[in-house]
Design a protein around this motif. Structure first.
Motif, PDB file in Angstrom:
ATOM      1  N   TYR A  24       4.304  11.052   2.677  1.00  0.00           N
ATOM      2  CA  TYR A  24       4.245   9.702   2.115  1.00  0.00           C
ATOM      3  C   TYR A  24       5.495   9.501   1.269  1.00  0.00           C
ATOM      4  O   TYR A  24       5.763  10.255   0.324  1.00  0.00           O
ATOM      5  N   MET A  72       8.241   1.783  -4.263  1.00  0.00           N
ATOM      6  CA  MET A  72       7.176   2.617  -3.711  1.00  0.00           C
ATOM      7  C   MET A  72       7.371   4.004  -4.321  1.00  0.00           C
ATOM      8  O   MET A  72       8.352   4.686  -4.005  1.00  0.00           O
ATOM      9  N   LYS A 127       0.833  -1.211   0.000  1.00  0.00           N
ATOM     10  CA  LYS A 127       0.000   0.000   0.000  1.00  0.00           C
ATOM     11  C   LYS A 127       0.865   1.256   0.000  1.00  0.00           C
ATOM     12  O   LYS A 127       0.949   1.952  -1.003  1.00  0.00           O
ATOM     13  N   PHE A 128       1.518   1.560   1.113  1.00  0.00           N
ATOM     14  CA  PHE A 128       2.252   2.820   1.193  1.00  0.00           C
ATOM     15  C   PHE A 128       3.297   2.770   2.299  1.00  0.00           C
ATOM     16  O   PHE A 128       3.295   1.881   3.155  1.00  0.00           O
ATOM     17  N   ARG A 151       4.721   5.672   5.061  1.00  0.00           N
ATOM     18  CA  ARG A 151       4.444   7.018   5.564  1.00  0.00           C
ATOM     19  C   ARG A 151       5.426   7.388   6.664  1.00  0.00           C
ATOM     20  O   ARG A 151       5.783   6.567   7.513  1.00  0.00           O
ATOM     21  N   GLY A 206       5.235   9.444  -4.092  1.00  0.00           N
ATOM     22  CA  GLY A 206       5.030   9.923  -2.732  1.00  0.00           C
ATOM     23  C   GLY A 206       4.810  11.431  -2.712  1.00  0.00           C
ATOM     24  O   GLY A 206       4.648  12.085  -3.753  1.00  0.00           O
ATOM     25  N   ARG A 261      -4.851   1.972   7.267  1.00  0.00           N
ATOM     26  CA  ARG A 261      -5.850   2.838   6.639  1.00  0.00           C
ATOM     27  C   ARG A 261      -7.270   2.366   6.930  1.00  0.00           C
ATOM     28  O   ARG A 261      -8.210   2.695   6.205  1.00  0.00           O
ATOM     29  N   TYR A 288       4.018   5.016  -2.724  1.00  0.00           N
ATOM     30  CA  TYR A 288       2.897   4.078  -2.789  1.00  0.00           C
ATOM     31  C   TYR A 288       3.324   2.854  -3.582  1.00  0.00           C
ATOM     32  O   TYR A 288       4.125   2.942  -4.520  1.00  0.00           O
ATOM     33  N   TYR A 289       2.755   1.724  -3.217  1.00  0.00           N
ATOM     34  CA  TYR A 289       3.153   0.452  -3.821  1.00  0.00           C
ATOM     35  C   TYR A 289       2.932   0.458  -5.329  1.00  0.00           C
ATOM     36  O   TYR A 289       1.878   0.846  -5.815  1.00  0.00           O
ATOM     37  N   GLU A 290       3.959   0.031  -6.040  1.00  0.00           N
ATOM     38  CA  GLU A 290       3.872  -0.096  -7.488  1.00  0.00           C
ATOM     39  C   GLU A 290       4.148  -1.543  -7.851  1.00  0.00           C
ATOM     40  O   GLU A 290       5.280  -2.021  -7.736  1.00  0.00           O
TER      41      GLU A 290
END
Length: 440
Positions: A136, A170, A115-116, A118, A173, A312, A139-141
């Motif tokens: 952030y 990731m 997901k991410f 932070r 951001g 989240r 984020y997941y790629e």
């Protein structure tokens, strides 16, 4: 000793000049070779052949044929794996809702797998308000290309070992003010660790707004190419040729001298060696250990450094040691709403619970259990909510990574499990009432 040394030198020289192993393989730091003397009446292992052997002669004209190990056997094993790729193996983790924290004196890092990532700092304000500073880091790629089994798996040098890893990008951001408003990006390197809890044990900013992190996960251990390999040791088997003893004469004399020295040790005379004042005496360094920052522990035990979980999800939770366990919903900008008090710390109530017959009397060498009661009244049971907090020592490279999980085995009766290496130093300070008495 001279005979054996000359034998070893001949082995090295012949390997370098005649055999397929090559200089790079023989002097590889990750390989060990052992010279073994084998009786000629005992056949050697089948994979050793005369084409991969050399004949050597000692100072006493004793001759031996030495068989060299096959350097390609290990590579054959690597390509034999036909199971799921690392991407498939880690897919359940990336689809889960698992999040872990990494603590530092000021910043907290929250990694939600798949997901991410932070980075944030919370400052308590009067009332129930919190001032939140967050970024952030990516984020997941999901990787678009699945590597083939023959692709070279990258490694990272950790404590002198080459550790294979699977890299996850990731990206996208929070924009970086210093770097032309480019998005922050992080490369997470997942490595196999059977004792791991999917925690991020290190994170560094390798360049402005670009980061590299290290994650320990047991999930990757099912893929043989990502297991940490022990340093291989190969035998160089030497058979005596006609008229030569099984063991060279020099080797036998050396063993005889060693046996006598066990009973009548001779202390060598000290030899003074000239040494330049600019070259200090070298010191043997132990394996690097990353100690836990005591300031983090102190802030945590004072209730100033609170731990947050829930990722989240709609409901998140926070634990402030010696204060409370709360559940809340977070609006935009870090404003908390719908706060529910799951349990409040009271030393007398904890001690009463700790010595009560209802408590399961098991002695744990790795977990500190404490009771937080008198929470908000539960609508279903009509009783006050309560939480059993378990602080579990989790040795993972001795870094302050933290994993949290909140369970509700009974309605409004909770168990909060927190695992981290920061608790390992606290276990020995717990008194007869289950209270921590820590002094840095």
């Amino acid at each position: 000793m001279m005979v054996i040394m000359s034998v070893l030198e001949l082995v090295s020289l012949t390997i370098l000049t005649q055999m397929s192993i090559g200089a790079g393989d023989f002097f590889n730091d990750d390989a060990l070779f052992r010279l073994k003397w084998v009786d000629k009446v005992h056949p050697l292992v089948e994979e050793f052949s005369e084409e991969n052997s050399v004949v050597m002669t000692t100072a006493e004209n004793e001759q031996y044929r030495c068989f060299l190990p096959d350097s390609g056997s290990e590579e054959k094993k690597k390509t034999a794996y036909t199971g799921p790729s690392a991407k498939i193996v880690l897919k359940p983790l990336f689809k889960s809702k698992a999040c872990v924290l990494k603590l530092e004196p000021y910043w907290t890092y929250e990694l939600c797998h798949g997901k991410f990532l932070r980075q944030y700092h919370e400052e308590k304000l009067p009332g129930n308000n919190v001032k939140l500073l967050e970024y952030y880091l990516g984020y997941y790629e999901a990787p678009s290309v699945v590597p083939s089994p023959s692709d070279l798996i990258p490694t990272k040098k950790i404590d002198g070992k080459d550790i294979p890893y699977y890299e996850v990008l990731m990206s996208n951001g929070t924009l970086c003010d210093i770097k032309d408003k480019k998005a922050r990006v992080t490369r997470l390197r997942y490595i196999c660790d059977l004792q791991g809890r999917n925690e991020m044990v290190s994170l560094e900013e390798v360049s402005t707004c670009e980061y590299e992190g290290l994650v320990l996960t047991p999930a990757l251990c099912s893929h043989p190419s990502y297991k940490v390999k022990d340093m291989p040791e190969s035998n160089i088997n030497c058979q005596p040729l006609t008229g030569s003893p099984v063991y060279p004469s020099g080797y036998q004399r050396l063993n005889s001298a060693d046996t006598q020295n066990q009973y009548s040790p001779v202390k060598p005379k000290p030899v003074s060696q000239p040494r330049s004042s600019s070259q200090p005496t070298p010191k043997v360094s132990p394996v690097p250990i990353h100690p836990v920052d005591t300031s983090v522990v102190e802030s945590f035990l004072k209730g100033e450094y609170c731990l947050n979980g829930g990722g989240r999800e709609w409901w998140k939770y926070t634990f402030c040691y010696g204060k409370y366990v709360q559940q809340y919903h977070e609006e935009k900008g870090g404003v908390r709403s719908s706060t529910i008090n799951l349990g409040t710390w009271n030393e007398d109530i904890h001690i009463k619970w700790y010595h009560s017959p209802e408590r399961l009397r098991t002695t744990s060498l790795t977990t500190i259990s404490q009771f937080y009661g008198n929470g908000d009244i539960c609508d279903v049971t009509g009783k006050a909510r309560q939480v059993l907090v378990k602080l579990k020592c989790k040795e993972t490279l001795r870094l302050p990574a933290v994993s949290l999980s909140l369970h509700e085995p009974k309605t409004c009766d909770y168990i909060l499990l927190i695992e981290s290496s920061i608790f390992c130093s606290l276990i020995s300070t717990v008194d007869a009432h289950g209270l921590i008495n820590f002094s840095p």
